[in-house]
Design a protein around this motif. Structure first.
Motif, PDB file in Angstrom:
ATOM      1  N   UNK A  67      -8.850   8.161 -10.178  1.00 35.75           N
ATOM      2  CA  UNK A  67      -9.636   9.369  -9.940  1.00 35.75           C
ATOM      3  C   UNK A  67      -8.702  10.483  -9.468  1.00 35.75           C
ATOM      4  N   UNK A  81      -8.652  14.430  -7.365  1.00 38.49           N
ATOM      5  CA  UNK A  81      -9.345  15.290  -6.420  1.00 38.49           C
ATOM      6  C   UNK A  81      -8.607  16.612  -6.293  1.00 38.49           C
ATOM      7  N   UNK A  92       0.738  11.314  -3.303  1.00 35.74           N
ATOM      8  CA  UNK A  92       1.217  12.187  -2.246  1.00 35.74           C
ATOM      9  C   UNK A  92       0.738  13.629  -2.370  1.00 35.74           C
ATOM     10  N   UNK A 118      -7.608   1.039  -1.687  1.00 33.71           N
ATOM     11  CA  UNK A 118      -7.264   2.102  -2.625  1.00 33.71           C
ATOM     12  C   UNK A 118      -6.053   2.832  -2.082  1.00 33.71           C
ATOM     13  N   UNK A 120      -7.482   2.196  -7.470  1.00 31.33           N
ATOM     14  CA  UNK A 120      -7.715   0.909  -6.848  1.00 31.33           C
ATOM     15  C   UNK A 120      -6.369   0.182  -6.800  1.00 31.33           C
ATOM     16  N   UNK A 150       0.810  -1.194   0.000  1.00 29.04           N
ATOM     17  CA  UNK A 150       0.000   0.000   0.000  1.00 29.04           C
ATOM     18  C   UNK A 150       0.855   1.260   0.000  1.00 29.04           C
ATOM     19  N   UNK A 160      -3.866   6.665  -2.476  1.00 39.18           N
ATOM     20  CA  UNK A 160      -3.780   8.029  -2.987  1.00 39.18           C
ATOM     21  C   UNK A 160      -2.339   8.370  -3.351  1.00 39.18           C
ATOM     22  N   UNK A 189      -4.789  15.497  -5.919  1.00 37.44           N
ATOM     23  CA  UNK A 189      -4.443  14.130  -5.522  1.00 37.44           C
ATOM     24  C   UNK A 189      -5.012  13.133  -6.517  1.00 37.44           C
TER      25      UNK A 189
END
Lengths: 110, 122
Positions: free
Chosen positions: A36, A38, A103, A99, A93, A1, A101, A89
């Motif tokens: 995705x 953000x 940094x 999931x 998946x 992760x 993100x 960000x």
């Protein structure tokens, strides 16, 4: 992760285009078309900009676009505006119902 | 109006516990997976965990497994995060978010609360 890799900062002048990269591995970004992006202004909650690599939710200007090649996804902001100055960000998946993100990238409008 | 409102944050000593809540309104809460995401001061976003619509499936980031528990009460339109054995590194703003995506591997978060700050310090 492990977090996805984004450049810490990016910048551009009003009206210009800037691209922010997001590099992962074949276990996350490269393995799925489910990246995705953000946008987060200081002190505010994140806001969904892009999903499924290229799709924009209603209300998000078409100046924001997403793409992916191999293990790297990209967010392009065209026609930079002052209000685009924010943190960005990416998210992917990462298998096993998790999931991850990136940094984060601080975008400065010069 | 669609709203997600977190509460329950505060100052807690290392090793202590805290329960966060997220009150949802404006959409059919019971139809959606829900998520907790945190952000340490000056740092990036970190996914904490998800819970399925009926609470039957829950997934967590490795760093909180065995210490944090996500639950929900669909009758009360509320999401919870029980945090035990808190550590300094758990200090963060905790956001609840609605998960979207039409397949098991398609996750994105389209609605977010404003967050609640948890500070772990002696």
């Amino acid at each position: 992760q492990s977090a996805l890799t984004q450049p810490p900062s990016a910048s551009g002048s009003p009206g210009q285009s800037v691209t922010i990269s997001c590099t992962g591995t074949s276990s996350d970004v490269g393995g799925y078309n489910y990246v995705s992006w953000y946008q987060q202004h200081p002190g505010k909650a994140p806001k969904l900009l892009i999903y499924e690599v290229t799709k924009r939710p209603s209300g998000v200007p078409d100046r924001f676009s997403g793409s992916k090649s191999g293990n790297t996804a990209s967010l392009t902001v065209s026609g930079l505006q002052a209000e685009d100055e924010a943190d960005y960000y990416c998210c992917s998946y990462a298998g096993s119902n998790t999931v991850v993100f990136g940094g984060g990238t601080k975008l400065t409008v010069l | 109006e669609v709203q997600l409102v977190e509460s329950g944050g505060g100052l807690v000593q290392p090793g202590g516990s805290l329960r966060l809540s997220c009150a949802v309104s404006g959409f059919s809460f019971s139809n959606y997976w829900m998520t907790w995401v945190r952000q340490a001061p000056g740092k990036g976003l970190e996914w904490v965990g998800n819970i399925k619509q009926d609470g039957s499936e829950k997934y967590y980031v490795d760093s909180v497994k065995g210490r944090f528990t996500i639950s929900r009460d669909n009758a009360r339109n509320s999401l919870y995060l029980q945090m035990n054995s808190l550590r300094d590194e758990d200090t963060a703003v905790y956001y609840c978010a609605r998960r979207r995506g039409g397949s098991p591997t398609n996750w994105y978060f389209d609605l977010w609360g404003r967050g609640t700050l948890v500070t772990v310090s002696s």
